[in-house]
Design an enzyme around this catalytic site. Structure first.
Site, PDB file in Angstrom:
ATOM      1  N   ARG A  41       0.792  -1.232   0.000  1.00 24.52           N
ATOM      2  CA  ARG A  41       0.000   0.000   0.000  1.00 24.52           C
ATOM      3  C   ARG A  41       0.823   1.281   0.000  1.00 24.52           C
ATOM      4  O   ARG A  41       0.280   2.367  -0.167  1.00 24.52           O
ATOM      5  CB  ARG A  41      -0.941   0.009   1.220  1.00 24.52           C
ATOM      6  CG  ARG A  41      -2.112  -0.938   1.083  1.00 24.52           C
ATOM      7  CD  ARG A  41      -2.903  -1.017   2.373  1.00 24.52           C
ATOM      8  NE  ARG A  41      -2.136  -1.654   3.437  1.00 24.52           N
ATOM      9  CZ  ARG A  41      -2.531  -1.716   4.711  1.00 24.52           C
ATOM     10  NH1 ARG A  41      -3.668  -1.152   5.084  1.00 24.52           N
ATOM     11  NH2 ARG A  41      -1.799  -2.327   5.610  1.00 24.52           N
ATOM     12  N   TYR A 164      -3.521 -17.675  14.079  1.00 22.07           N
ATOM     13  CA  TYR A 164      -4.593 -16.904  13.432  1.00 22.07           C
ATOM     14  C   TYR A 164      -5.924 -17.660  13.477  1.00 22.07           C
ATOM     15  O   TYR A 164      -6.978 -17.079  13.693  1.00 22.07           O
ATOM     16  CB  TYR A 164      -4.251 -16.640  11.959  1.00 22.07           C
ATOM     17  CG  TYR A 164      -3.467 -15.372  11.718  1.00 22.07           C
ATOM     18  CD1 TYR A 164      -4.047 -14.121  11.947  1.00 22.07           C
ATOM     19  CD2 TYR A 164      -2.171 -15.415  11.230  1.00 22.07           C
ATOM     20  CE1 TYR A 164      -3.333 -12.955  11.702  1.00 22.07           C
ATOM     21  CE2 TYR A 164      -1.447 -14.254  10.982  1.00 22.07           C
ATOM     22  CZ  TYR A 164      -2.040 -13.022  11.221  1.00 22.07           C
ATOM     23  OH  TYR A 164      -1.332 -11.876  10.980  1.00 22.07           O
TER      24      TYR A 164
END
Length: 367
Positions: A41, A164
């Site tokens: 990003r 996770y």
């Protein structure tokens, strides 16, 4: 070796193999460099390409993954590309649903809570059926790279993926996942073994698709102490290296260099250097000399500039790079950051980092 340049899919010939030579411990004219999250990003073109798409929909589009992988190479003279994907595609392949929630990050709609929840996971995963889109992205990218630099494939490591799957997303303590290690050690091993098997097939499939090196990310190593790491992380890290290599041999695929990056696991560097990987990746919390001492002479090191150093003025970045190269030495070394690039970083500073590595390492090699 010619086999690395020859490929069943008629890929373009590799023009710059500096990264692969460094990974295998051969001499290089300069120190190769790439960045974790170099497709990311911080690049306006990345944000533009990704704007309209759901994150995991992007991961499932070979064309978009290829474009995102190539973007940083159009800007910077990097020595390797890493396929744009995500480590959580493996839990998805096991049948878990993961969504990317804006400003929160990846979120599992139904994390594993009880041992019985393991029964909901696919026990046999056909990686081509479930993750073929990653293989297609790798093949497409290999062709579109036109041999400029090697392409790295990757996966998360079992403990990191397990954490996770139980936490349901990011966590500062990993207390839910770690509680499994203490309360349900057998079920934990069962899950870790299942993950290791899928990861092995997944990595072999990436090489078959055209990946020229592989990195295993044990991003959550730092949440474990030395004993838990020995019991629940290291055996699977070792098994993956061994099993990937024996399957590559069986399938007459190239034996590509493998990198292990276990973030914050300095206590395990000695063991990681003997775990069957050609390269050990380092975060920024260890001194280069200490890392060399603990890992010995038979592995290449990768890392370990603090990503936040890229917020410094460009001249300062150059000084830090020079110091890092002097400490590691320019050989058996791949320059990188100690973690991924952050979204608010200035692309010009990334360029300054890459150029400083090339310039200073060439200079040190000459003198």
């Amino acid at each position: 070796t010619p086999s690395l340049l020859r490929s069943p899919k008629g890929f373009p010939r590799l023009k710059n193999d500096t990264f692969l030579r460094a990974a295998r411990g051969e001499d290089t004219e300069y120190t190769p460099v790439w960045c974790m999250r170099q497709a990311g990003r911080y690049l306006p073109e990345f944000r533009e390409t990704r704007a309209a798409q759901d994150f995991f929909a992007t991961c499932r589009s070979p064309k978009l993954c290829c474009e995102l992988t190539l973007q940083p190479l159009r800007r910077f003279p990097l020595d390797a590309a890493i396929i744009f994907s995500d480590i959580l595609v493996v839990p998805q392949a096991l049948g878990m649903e993961v969504v990317m929630v804006p400003s929160k990050g990846p979120t599992f709609t139904e994390p594993l809570k009880e041992v019985e929840d393991l029964l909901k996971l696919r026990q046999k995963v056909d990686v081509t059926a479930e993750l073929g889109y990653v293989f297609q992205a790798i093949t497409l990218t290999r062709h579109n790279l036109e041999g400029r630099v090697p392409l790295i494939g990757f996966s998360g490591a079992p403990w990191t993926l397990m954490s996770y799957m139980i936490e349901g997303g990011g966590s500062t303590t990993m207390a839910k996942a770690k509680s499994w290690l203490y309360r349900y050690p057998e079920a934990s091993h069962q899950l870790l073994r299942l993950l290791a098997d899928v990861i092995t097939d997944y990595l072999v499939g990436q090489v078959a698709a055209g990946a020229q090196a592989l990195q295993l990310f044990e991003s959550h190593a730092g949440h474990l102490g030395p004993e838990q790491f020995q019991d629940f992380a290291l055996p699977y890290i070792r098994a993956i290296a061994q099993d990937v290599k024996s399957k590559l041999k069986e399938e007459a695929l190239p034996l590509v260099p493998m990198i292990i990056f276990a973030k914050d696991a300095h206590y395990a560097l000695h063991d990681l250097a003997r775990a069957g990987y050609e390269v050990v990746g380092l975060d920024w919390t260890i001194r280069p000399q200490d890392a060399r001492t603990q890992t010995g002479k038979d592995v290449t090191l990768q890392g370990n500039l603090d990503p936040c150093a890229l917020y410094a003025p460009k001249e300062k970045i150059g000084e830090l790079v020079k110091k890092m190269l002097e400490a590691f030495g320019t050989q058996r070394y791949i320059a990188n950051l100690g973690h991924g690039l952050y979204p608010d970083m200035n692309p010009e500073h990334v360029g300054a980092f890459v150029e400083a590595v090339h310039a200073h390492s060439r200079h040190i090699n000459k003198h």
